[in-house]
Write a protein that holds these residues in place. Sequence first.
Motif, PDB file in Angstrom:
ATOM      1  N   GLU A  88       0.904  -1.307   0.235  1.00  0.00           N
ATOM      2  CA  GLU A  88      -0.051  -0.102  -0.145  1.00  0.00           C
ATOM      3  C   GLU A  88       0.840   1.168  -0.073  1.00  0.00           C
ATOM      4  O   GLU A  88       1.030   2.079   1.000  1.00  0.00           O
ATOM      5  CB  GLU A  88      -0.838  -0.093   1.254  1.00  0.00           C
ATOM      6  CG  GLU A  88      -1.800  -1.073   1.408  1.00  0.00           C
ATOM      7  CD  GLU A  88      -2.894  -1.315   0.416  1.00  0.00           C
ATOM      8  OE1 GLU A  88      -3.491  -0.090  -0.349  1.00  0.00           O
ATOM      9  OE2 GLU A  88      -3.632  -2.111  -0.024  1.00  0.00           O
ATOM     10  N   ASP A  91      -1.116   4.754   0.826  1.00  0.00           N
ATOM     11  CA  ASP A  91      -1.637   4.765   2.217  1.00  0.00           C
ATOM     12  C   ASP A  91      -0.273   4.717   3.375  1.00  0.00           C
ATOM     13  O   ASP A  91      -0.476   5.303   4.382  1.00  0.00           O
ATOM     14  CB  ASP A  91      -2.568   3.466   2.593  1.00  0.00           C
ATOM     15  CG  ASP A  91      -3.593   3.674   1.408  1.00  0.00           C
ATOM     16  OD1 ASP A  91      -4.106   4.812   0.922  1.00  0.00           O
ATOM     17  OD2 ASP A  91      -4.243   2.524   1.109  1.00  0.00           O
ATOM     18  N   ILE A 142      -5.605   1.992   5.360  1.00  0.00           N
ATOM     19  CA  ILE A 142      -4.596   1.068   5.638  1.00  0.00           C
ATOM     20  C   ILE A 142      -4.803   0.033   6.817  1.00  0.00           C
ATOM     21  O   ILE A 142      -4.697  -1.113   6.761  1.00  0.00           O
ATOM     22  CB  ILE A 142      -3.030   1.455   5.583  1.00  0.00           C
ATOM     23  CG1 ILE A 142      -2.339   0.264   4.882  1.00  0.00           C
ATOM     24  CG2 ILE A 142      -2.786   1.922   7.032  1.00  0.00           C
ATOM     25  CD1 ILE A 142      -0.724   0.557   4.858  1.00  0.00           C
TER      26      ILE A 142
END
Length: 187
Positions: A88, A91, A142
């Motif tokens: 991610e 994020d 996240i």
Amino acid sequence: MAEYLNTWTFIRSSGFVAYFLLTLSLSFGLCSTLSSFKKNKALLQNLHQTSGWYGLLTIIFHMGLLWQDQYVPYRFQELFIPFTAKNEPLDSGLGTLSFYLFLLVIGSSDFLIKKLGIKRWKKLHLAVLPAWLLIVFHGLAIGTDSREPWALMIYACGSLLIIILSGIRYLDANRIHRQNERKTVYK
């Protein structure tokens, strides 16, 4: 009980604790500027600084746990260079940027305020608002628990608190400004 005492649980918990402490810090900071809390300003400032430092230290603990995690490991540089994480990247990068902004604001408040001067420091101190927003977006995007009703309630209550206090702070500052203008006109 042992299934709750693992790195992943501590990563998630430390993220929520950091959010809570930094929301408290921002709340105490906003309250300390309100005219109705003038008598309690020293206490509120102390709570503001203390919860800010503990929040920042909790973020560092959170990052250290991510670095040591075996399930979704982060390399050291992924934690400190925004948007470079394999997991991610956007994020994760928001969390890293939030960390740097909080570090800048909290560090400058205790170590650089005299060198910066009060006017520059106040302008720099406003970076706490985007730092706080980034931590909210990071957590919602996240966090593995972020879609749970209890987690959404934590984010919603903290956000509502900051919005309300910011609105009160804005109205209070405008009221004081108008009073000062009237005093100037009538002199």
